[in-house]
Scaffold this motif. Structure first.
Motif, PDB file in Angstrom:
ATOM      1  N   PHE A  17       0.764  -1.242   0.020  1.00 58.38           N
ATOM      2  CA  PHE A  17       0.080  -0.082   0.057  1.00 58.38           C
ATOM      3  C   PHE A  17       0.686   1.251  -0.099  1.00 58.38           C
ATOM      4  O   PHE A  17       1.819   1.381   0.693  1.00 58.38           O
ATOM      5  CB  PHE A  17      -0.923   0.107   1.278  1.00 58.38           C
ATOM      6  CG  PHE A  17      -1.791   1.179   1.307  1.00 58.38           C
ATOM      7  CD1 PHE A  17      -3.126   1.280   0.733  1.00 58.38           C
ATOM      8  CD2 PHE A  17      -1.672   2.223   2.383  1.00 58.38           C
ATOM      9  CE1 PHE A  17      -3.926   2.202   0.854  1.00 58.38           C
ATOM     10  CE2 PHE A  17      -2.279   3.491   2.123  1.00 58.38           C
ATOM     11  CZ  PHE A  17      -3.579   3.543   1.501  1.00 58.38           C
ATOM     12  N   SER A  18       0.603   2.347  -0.659  1.00 57.26           N
ATOM     13  CA  SER A  18       1.162   3.717  -0.711  1.00 57.26           C
ATOM     14  C   SER A  18       0.102   4.681  -1.140  1.00 57.26           C
ATOM     15  O   SER A  18      -0.437   4.462  -2.060  1.00 57.26           O
ATOM     16  CB  SER A  18       2.296   3.570  -1.871  1.00 57.26           C
ATOM     17  OG  SER A  18       2.755   4.819  -1.698  1.00 57.26           O
ATOM     18  N   LYS A  19       0.068   5.615  -0.400  1.00 53.47           N
ATOM     19  CA  LYS A  19      -0.737   6.778  -0.887  1.00 53.47           C
ATOM     20  C   LYS A  19      -0.350   7.915   0.069  1.00 53.47           C
ATOM     21  O   LYS A  19      -0.351   7.859   1.333  1.00 53.47           O
ATOM     22  CB  LYS A  19      -2.328   6.297  -0.393  1.00 53.47           C
ATOM     23  CG  LYS A  19      -3.427   7.622  -0.767  1.00 53.47           C
ATOM     24  CD  LYS A  19      -4.642   7.263  -0.467  1.00 53.47           C
ATOM     25  CE  LYS A  19      -5.530   8.314  -0.908  1.00 53.47           C
ATOM     26  NZ  LYS A  19      -6.933   8.196  -0.484  1.00 53.47           N
ATOM     27  N   GLY A  20       0.127   8.789  -0.826  1.00 55.96           N
ATOM     28  CA  GLY A  20       0.723  10.050  -0.150  1.00 55.96           C
ATOM     29  C   GLY A  20       1.940   9.917   0.664  1.00 55.96           C
ATOM     30  O   GLY A  20       2.971   9.077   0.409  1.00 55.96           O
ATOM     31  N   SER A  21       1.838  10.192   2.085  1.00 53.15           N
ATOM     32  CA  SER A  21       3.091   9.883   2.929  1.00 53.15           C
ATOM     33  C   SER A  21       2.739   8.278   3.792  1.00 53.15           C
ATOM     34  O   SER A  21       3.495   8.034   4.780  1.00 53.15           O
ATOM     35  CB  SER A  21       3.150  10.828   4.105  1.00 53.15           C
ATOM     36  OG  SER A  21       3.642  12.121   3.585  1.00 53.15           O
ATOM     37  N   HIS A  22       1.675   7.902   3.271  1.00 54.44           N
ATOM     38  CA  HIS A  22       1.334   6.422   4.069  1.00 54.44           C
ATOM     39  C   HIS A  22       2.028   5.369   3.250  1.00 54.44           C
ATOM     40  O   HIS A  22       2.053   5.300   1.958  1.00 54.44           O
ATOM     41  CB  HIS A  22      -0.126   6.311   3.937  1.00 54.44           C
ATOM     42  CG  HIS A  22      -0.704   7.259   4.901  1.00 54.44           C
ATOM     43  ND1 HIS A  22      -1.188   6.902   6.050  1.00 54.44           N
ATOM     44  CD2 HIS A  22      -1.477   8.663   4.618  1.00 54.44           C
ATOM     45  CE1 HIS A  22      -1.918   8.105   6.507  1.00 54.44           C
ATOM     46  NE2 HIS A  22      -1.827   8.942   5.625  1.00 54.44           N
ATOM     47  N   ALA A  23       2.351   4.224   3.860  1.00 50.48           N
ATOM     48  CA  ALA A  23       2.927   3.093   3.355  1.00 50.48           C
ATOM     49  C   ALA A  23       2.534   1.887   4.135  1.00 50.48           C
ATOM     50  O   ALA A  23       2.625   1.909   5.293  1.00 50.48           O
ATOM     51  CB  ALA A  23       4.475   3.396   3.183  1.00 50.48           C
ATOM     52  N   ALA A  24       2.512   0.813   3.531  1.00 49.31           N
ATOM     53  CA  ALA A  24       2.359  -0.429   4.365  1.00 49.31           C
ATOM     54  C   ALA A  24       3.176  -1.546   3.599  1.00 49.31           C
ATOM     55  O   ALA A  24       3.181  -1.677   2.215  1.00 49.31           O
ATOM     56  CB  ALA A  24       0.843  -1.061   4.266  1.00 49.31           C
ATOM     57  N   PHE A  25       3.925  -2.341   4.286  1.00 48.84           N
ATOM     58  CA  PHE A  25       4.738  -3.453   3.767  1.00 48.84           C
ATOM     59  C   PHE A  25       4.370  -4.769   4.572  1.00 48.84           C
ATOM     60  O   PHE A  25       3.846  -4.686   5.477  1.00 48.84           O
ATOM     61  CB  PHE A  25       6.279  -3.078   4.392  1.00 48.84           C
ATOM     62  CG  PHE A  25       6.735  -1.941   3.611  1.00 48.84           C
ATOM     63  CD1 PHE A  25       7.342  -1.950   2.296  1.00 48.84           C
ATOM     64  CD2 PHE A  25       6.671  -0.756   4.239  1.00 48.84           C
ATOM     65  CE1 PHE A  25       7.848  -0.761   1.733  1.00 48.84           C
ATOM     66  CE2 PHE A  25       7.101   0.676   3.478  1.00 48.84           C
ATOM     67  CZ  PHE A  25       7.667   0.672   2.424  1.00 48.84           C
ATOM     68  N   LEU A  26       4.656  -5.916   3.937  1.00 47.04           N
ATOM     69  CA  LEU A  26       4.472  -7.194   4.512  1.00 47.04           C
ATOM     70  C   LEU A  26       5.624  -8.100   4.134  1.00 47.04           C
ATOM     71  O   LEU A  26       5.894  -8.198   3.014  1.00 47.04           O
ATOM     72  CB  LEU A  26       3.199  -7.655   3.883  1.00 47.04           C
ATOM     73  CG  LEU A  26       2.782  -9.068   4.461  1.00 47.04           C
ATOM     74  CD1 LEU A  26       2.172  -9.111   6.008  1.00 47.04           C
ATOM     75  CD2 LEU A  26       1.357  -9.512   3.669  1.00 47.04           C
ATOM     76  N   LEU A  27       6.026  -8.843   5.148  1.00 42.89           N
ATOM     77  CA  LEU A  27       7.036  -9.826   5.045  1.00 42.89           C
ATOM     78  C   LEU A  27       6.647 -10.894   5.680  1.00 42.89           C
ATOM     79  O   LEU A  27       6.536 -10.995   7.114  1.00 42.89           O
ATOM     80  CB  LEU A  27       8.361  -9.412   5.580  1.00 42.89           C
ATOM     81  CG  LEU A  27       9.761 -10.315   5.202  1.00 42.89           C
ATOM     82  CD1 LEU A  27       9.888 -10.685   4.063  1.00 42.89           C
ATOM     83  CD2 LEU A  27      11.033  -9.585   5.934  1.00 42.89           C
TER      84      LEU A  27
END
Length: 175
Positions: free
Chosen positions: A54-64
Motif C-alpha cells: 500500500f502507498s498513498k501520499g505519505s502512507h505506506a504499508a509493507f508485509l514480510l
C-alpha cells in the motif's frame, strides 16, 4: 481493543534525541540499547525485504511473511519542516479478528497521544486502508500456502500409489 503486540517508532522532532520507541505498550528508554536495536532491525528487515502492499501520499504499508509495517504521517512537523511519520510494526494475527484494522489504527493513534502527537482523521482513514491492504495480502499468501500444501500432499500420495503399483507389477509380472 486488544493488544496485538504492536511496536512503534517515531523520530524525535528535533532530529537529535533518540527516537520515541515502544515495545508492546512499554516505552523504551535511551538505556534500553539492545531492545531499541532489535526493534530497529525488525523494522528495517520488513521495510527492505518485504513487499510494499500500500502507498498513498505519505502512507505506506509493507508485509514480510506475517510481519507488517505501517507508516502513518502524524500532524507534527520536525524542526526541518518535514512530516513526522509514525511507524507501527507487528504480526498479522491468524486468524485476524474482524476489528483488527480498526484496532491497529487505534493503537497508532494511542501511541501518538502518548508521545504528545496527533494523527488527523483523514490520516487515520488512510492508515485503515493500509491495514486492510496488509490483511488482504496476508490472506492471499495464507490461501496460497494452503493450496501449495494440498498440491504437495497430493503429489506425495500419487508418488506412493505409483510406487506401490510398481511393486505389485514387478511381483505379478516377474519372469
Amino acid at each position: 481493543m486488544k493488544n496485538f503486540a504492536l511496536s512503534f517508532r517515531a523520530q524525535r522532532l528535533d532530529n537529535q534525541d533518540p527516537d520515541h520507541m515502544e515495545l508492546y505498550q512499554h516505552p523504551l528508554a535511551e538505556e534500553d540499547v539492545a531492545e531499541r536495536q532489535k526493534l530497529a532491525r525488525q523494522i528495517s528487515k520488513v521495510s527492505l525485504d518485504g513487499c510494499q502492499v500500500f502507498s498513498k501520499g505519505s502512507h505506506a504499508a509493507f508485509l514480510l511473511d506475517d510481519k507488517f509495517l505501517l507508516e502513518t504521517p502524524s500532524d507534527e512537523l520536525d524542526d526541518a519542516g518535514r512530516i513526522a511519520p509514525i511507524v507501527c510494526y507487528g504480526r498479522v494475527p491468524e486468524p485476524p479478528p474482524a476489528s483488527w484494522s480498526g484496532d491497529v489504527v487505534k493503537a497508532v493513534v494511542g501511541f501518538a497521544e502518548r508521545i504528545g502527537w496527533k494523527v488527523s482523521a483523514e490520516s487515520q482513514k488512510v492508515a485503515g486502508d493500509g491495514v486492510d491492504a496488509i490483511l488482504e495480502e496476508a490472506q492471499k499468501k495464507s490461501r496460497m500456502r494452503a493450496m501449495v500444501g494440498k498440491v504437495l500432499w497430493g503429489v506425495g500420495v500419487l508418488v506412493i500409489v505409483l510406487a506401490v503399483l510398481g511393486v505389485i507389477y514387478k511381483i505379478l509380472f516377474r519372469e
